[in-house]
Design an enzyme around this catalytic site. Structure first.
Site, PDB file in Angstrom:
ATOM      1  N   ARG A  11       0.859  -1.178   0.000  1.00 53.41           N
ATOM      2  CA  ARG A  11       0.000   0.000   0.000  1.00 53.41           C
ATOM      3  C   ARG A  11       0.897   1.231   0.000  1.00 53.41           C
ATOM      4  NH1 ARG A  11      -3.085  -0.137   5.281  1.00 53.41           N
ATOM      5  NH2 ARG A  11      -3.751   1.864   4.462  1.00 53.41           N
ATOM      6  N   LYS A  88      -2.018  -7.637  11.153  1.00 52.94           N
ATOM      7  CA  LYS A  88      -3.309  -7.571  11.849  1.00 52.94           C
ATOM      8  C   LYS A  88      -4.446  -7.159  10.919  1.00 52.94           C
ATOM      9  CE  LYS A  88      -3.510  -3.006  13.963  1.00 52.94           C
ATOM     10  NZ  LYS A  88      -3.576  -2.265  15.207  1.00 52.94           N
ATOM     11  N   ASP A  89      -4.121  -6.606   9.752  1.00 54.80           N
ATOM     12  CA  ASP A  89      -5.154  -6.247   8.776  1.00 54.80           C
ATOM     13  C   ASP A  89      -5.472  -7.389   7.804  1.00 54.80           C
ATOM     14  OD1 ASP A  89      -5.228  -3.668   9.827  1.00 54.80           O
ATOM     15  OD2 ASP A  89      -3.666  -2.954   8.470  1.00 54.80           O
ATOM     16  N   SER A 134     -11.547   0.804  16.292  1.00 58.49           N
ATOM     17  CA  SER A 134     -11.371  -0.630  16.426  1.00 58.49           C
ATOM     18  C   SER A 134     -12.351  -1.171  17.471  1.00 58.49           C
ATOM     19  CB  SER A 134      -9.920  -0.894  16.839  1.00 58.49           C
ATOM     20  OG  SER A 134      -9.840  -1.922  17.794  1.00 58.49           O
ATOM     21  N   ARG A 136     -12.221  -3.891  18.998  1.00 57.12           N
ATOM     22  CA  ARG A 136     -11.459  -4.473  20.111  1.00 57.12           C
ATOM     23  C   ARG A 136     -11.085  -3.387  21.125  1.00 57.12           C
ATOM     24  NH1 ARG A 136      -6.140  -4.064  20.959  1.00 57.12           N
ATOM     25  NH2 ARG A 136      -5.942  -3.074  18.927  1.00 57.12           N
ATOM     26  N   ARG A 137     -10.603  -2.246  20.623  1.00 56.87           N
ATOM     27  CA  ARG A 137     -10.245  -1.165  21.544  1.00 56.87           C
ATOM     28  C   ARG A 137     -11.491  -0.582  22.209  1.00 56.87           C
ATOM     29  NH1 ARG A 137      -6.099   0.984  17.016  1.00 56.87           N
ATOM     30  NH2 ARG A 137      -4.231  -0.094  17.712  1.00 56.87           N
ATOM     31  N   ARG A 154     -10.953   7.708  11.552  1.00 63.00           N
ATOM     32  CA  ARG A 154     -10.200   6.917  10.571  1.00 63.00           C
ATOM     33  C   ARG A 154      -9.050   7.765  10.049  1.00 63.00           C
ATOM     34  NH1 ARG A 154     -12.130   4.016   5.663  1.00 63.00           N
ATOM     35  NH2 ARG A 154      -9.888   3.695   5.718  1.00 63.00           N
ATOM     36  N   VAL A 157      -1.891   6.998  10.328  1.00 68.45           N
ATOM     37  CA  VAL A 157      -1.395   7.306  11.669  1.00 68.45           C
ATOM     38  C   VAL A 157      -1.184   8.817  11.895  1.00 68.45           C
ATOM     39  CG1 VAL A 157       0.554   6.916  13.254  1.00 68.45           C
ATOM     40  CG2 VAL A 157      -0.477   4.980  12.038  1.00 68.45           C
ATOM     41  N   ARG A 160      -4.474  10.741  12.194  1.00 63.05           N
ATOM     42  CA  ARG A 160      -5.189  10.534  13.447  1.00 63.05           C
ATOM     43  C   ARG A 160      -4.565  11.333  14.578  1.00 63.05           C
ATOM     44  NH1 ARG A 160      -6.786   4.166  13.846  1.00 63.05           N
ATOM     45  NH2 ARG A 160      -6.491   3.717  11.642  1.00 63.05           N
ATOM     46  N   CYS A 303     -10.662  -8.944  11.971  1.00 61.95           N
ATOM     47  CA  CYS A 303     -10.055  -7.840  12.718  1.00 61.95           C
ATOM     48  C   CYS A 303     -11.133  -6.880  13.206  1.00 61.95           C
ATOM     49  CB  CYS A 303      -8.981  -7.138  11.899  1.00 61.95           C
ATOM     50  SG  CYS A 303      -9.647  -6.129  10.596  1.00 61.95           S
TER      51      CYS A 303
HETATM   52  N1  LIG Z   1      -5.624  -1.062  11.211  1.00 58.88           N
HETATM   53  C1  LIG Z   1      -4.625  -0.093  10.943  1.00 58.88           C
HETATM   54  C2  LIG Z   1      -3.265  -0.541  11.353  1.00 58.88           C
HETATM   55  N2  LIG Z   1      -2.728  -1.689  10.919  1.00 58.88           N
HETATM   56  C3  LIG Z   1      -1.492  -1.846  11.491  1.00 58.88           C
HETATM   57  C4  LIG Z   1      -1.268  -0.752  12.307  1.00 58.88           C
HETATM   58  C5  LIG Z   1      -0.078  -0.503  13.130  1.00 58.88           C
HETATM   59  C6  LIG Z   1       1.088  -1.436  12.922  1.00 58.88           C
HETATM   60  C7  LIG Z   1       0.893  -2.817  13.461  1.00 58.88           C
HETATM   61  O1  LIG Z   1       0.104  -3.072  14.379  1.00 58.88           O
HETATM   62  O2  LIG Z   1       1.608  -3.708  12.961  1.00 58.88           O
HETATM   63  C8  LIG Z   1      -2.385   0.083  12.213  1.00 58.88           C
HETATM   64  C9  LIG Z   1      -2.594   1.381  12.864  1.00 58.88           C
HETATM   65  C10 LIG Z   1      -2.903   1.264  14.340  1.00 58.88           C
HETATM   66  O3  LIG Z   1      -3.635   0.367  14.773  1.00 58.88           O
HETATM   67  O4  LIG Z   1      -2.409   2.105  15.095  1.00 58.88           O
END
Ligand SMILES: NCc1[nH]cc(CCC(=O)O)c1CC(=O)O
Length: 359
Positions: A11, A88-89, A134, A136-137, A154, A157, A160, A303
């Site tokens: 990406r 994680k994505d 998220s 989860r968060r 959204r 990084v 945000r 996720c």
């Molecule tokens: N979903 C977005 C995403 N995917 C991976 C990361 C951060 C890097 C990682 O966890 O490897 C992030 C941003 C975040 O959650 O802050």
């Protein structure tokens, strides 16, 4: 002989490009003769920053691959040989033509609370607004601090982080430490020193009392709650404000499965590429993410399911902790599950954990 070329798909976000660079450097170090060519591909998630995660659908199902699908199309049609992802994505079920062939060594896995006023999870004032999308968060925050509110945000990084700038109705945001570290945005707060150092330095050189006597219980407590490992700050280049950041320890707040890991996806039939990747795989990270992802897979979770997952390797044993929140019951506490297995059997830690989940 012309060098072999490996086309690497990524990406285009700043974090994705950084991670692509890391994979390129690791490949070049292991295979100096290899030519790695970068191909930047925009994904659905990148093209529609206006949509909420819930609004991405594939037919009538939630689209789980908004950050990965276009990279897989390119793997399919041969325009790239490997796809680099934040693991994680990546959905736990891949197209059957592909596999996660390697991972780099994992970065820190914790989440970080970034705020304007230096809050921790404990000191956030009632009614505080925390930006995160998220589930989860959101569920963990709601469980630990039912008196604060989560607001969907959204964007990549840096975008945000900038949302904390006044006038903003956000008091804090949550981000993964891994992304902040890779982008070079996180630093230790220099005003804070580890337990012992300051106190010992202040002792006159002719007296040598035991070190324990130098540190009062209170200063120890202060130092622990504000140790430089969990109090840090975040600053962006070309942005005037530095924000305090509190690292949320994994015993209190669980990361996502695969958080902090960079996964490299390839075609199962491409033995040449698979051999290049096998040489750079970080085996301990691979064992850990195998447990975490298998657990999600067994629970048919993605996720966007409220599950926290944490593995550790202790000698030859892999330990696994999961917090599973019920999607239908927003106020219910999570099921807390702990398992362990030999490091050589990461899937066993996941299947035992999945068997313990009642629903
Ligand atoms: N979903 C977005 C995403 N995917 C991976 C990361 C951060 C890097 C990682 O966890 O490897 C992030 C941003 C975040 O959650 O802050």
């Amino acid at each position: 002989m012309t060098p072999h070329t490996l086309r690497l798909g990524t990406r285009g976000s700043e974090l994705a490009l950084k991670q692509a660079e890391m994979v390129e450097a690791t490949l070049r170090a292991a295979h100096p003769e290899l030519h790695v060519e970068r191909v930047v591909i925009a994904t659905t998630g990148d093209k529609r920053p206006d949509l909420r995660f819930k609004e991405f659908t594939d037919g009538d199902r939630l689209d789980k691959g908004i950050f990965t699908k276009e990279l897989e199309f390119a793997l399919h049609d041969g325009s790239i040989d490997i796809a680099v992802h934040s693991l994680k994505d990546v959905p736990t079920v891949l197209d059957e033509a592909f596999l996660i062939a390697a991972v780099l060594e994992r970065a820190p896995i914790e989440d970080v609370l970034i705020s304007r006023d230096g809050y921790t999870l404990e000191t956030l004032p009632p009614g505080a607004k925390i930006g995160t999308s998220s589930v989860r968060r959101i569920r963990q925050i709601h469980w630990l601090r039912p008196d604060v509110e989560c607001v969907e945000i959204r964007g990549n990084v840096p975008t945000r982080i900038k949302k904390l700038q006044l006038p903003s109705d956000l008091d804090a945001i949550l981000l993964a430490k891994a992304g902040l570290v890779r982008l070079g945005l996180l630093s230790s707060d220099t005003g804070l020193q580890p337990v012992g150092e300051t106190d010992i330095l202040s002792v006159p050189s002719d007296s040598t009392p035991p070190t324990s006597a130098l540190i009062s219980p209170q200063s120890l407590a202060d130092n622990i709650s504000a140790s430089p490992t969990d109090k840090m700050s975040v600053s962006l280049p070309d942005f005037p404000i530095t924000f305090p950041a509190a690292i949320l320890p994994c015993g209190k707040f669980l990361p996502a499965a695969g958080q902090g890991a960079i996964g490299i996806e390839a075609r199962k039939t491409d033995s040449v590429t698979l051999a290049y990747l096998a040489a750079i795989n970080h085996a301990p990270t691979f064992a850990r993410i195998s447990t975490e992802r298998e657990f999600l897979h067994l629970l048919h979770a993605g996720c966007q399911t409220p599950i926290g997952a944490h593995t550790e390797i202790i000698e030859d044993t892999l330990t696994f902790t999961a917090w599973v929140f019920d999607e239908q019951t927003p106020d219910a506490p999570p099921q807390v599950i702990n398992t362990s297995a030999p490091l050589t059997q990461p899937l066993l830690a996941a299947s035992q954990a999945a068997a313990e989940v009642t629903r």
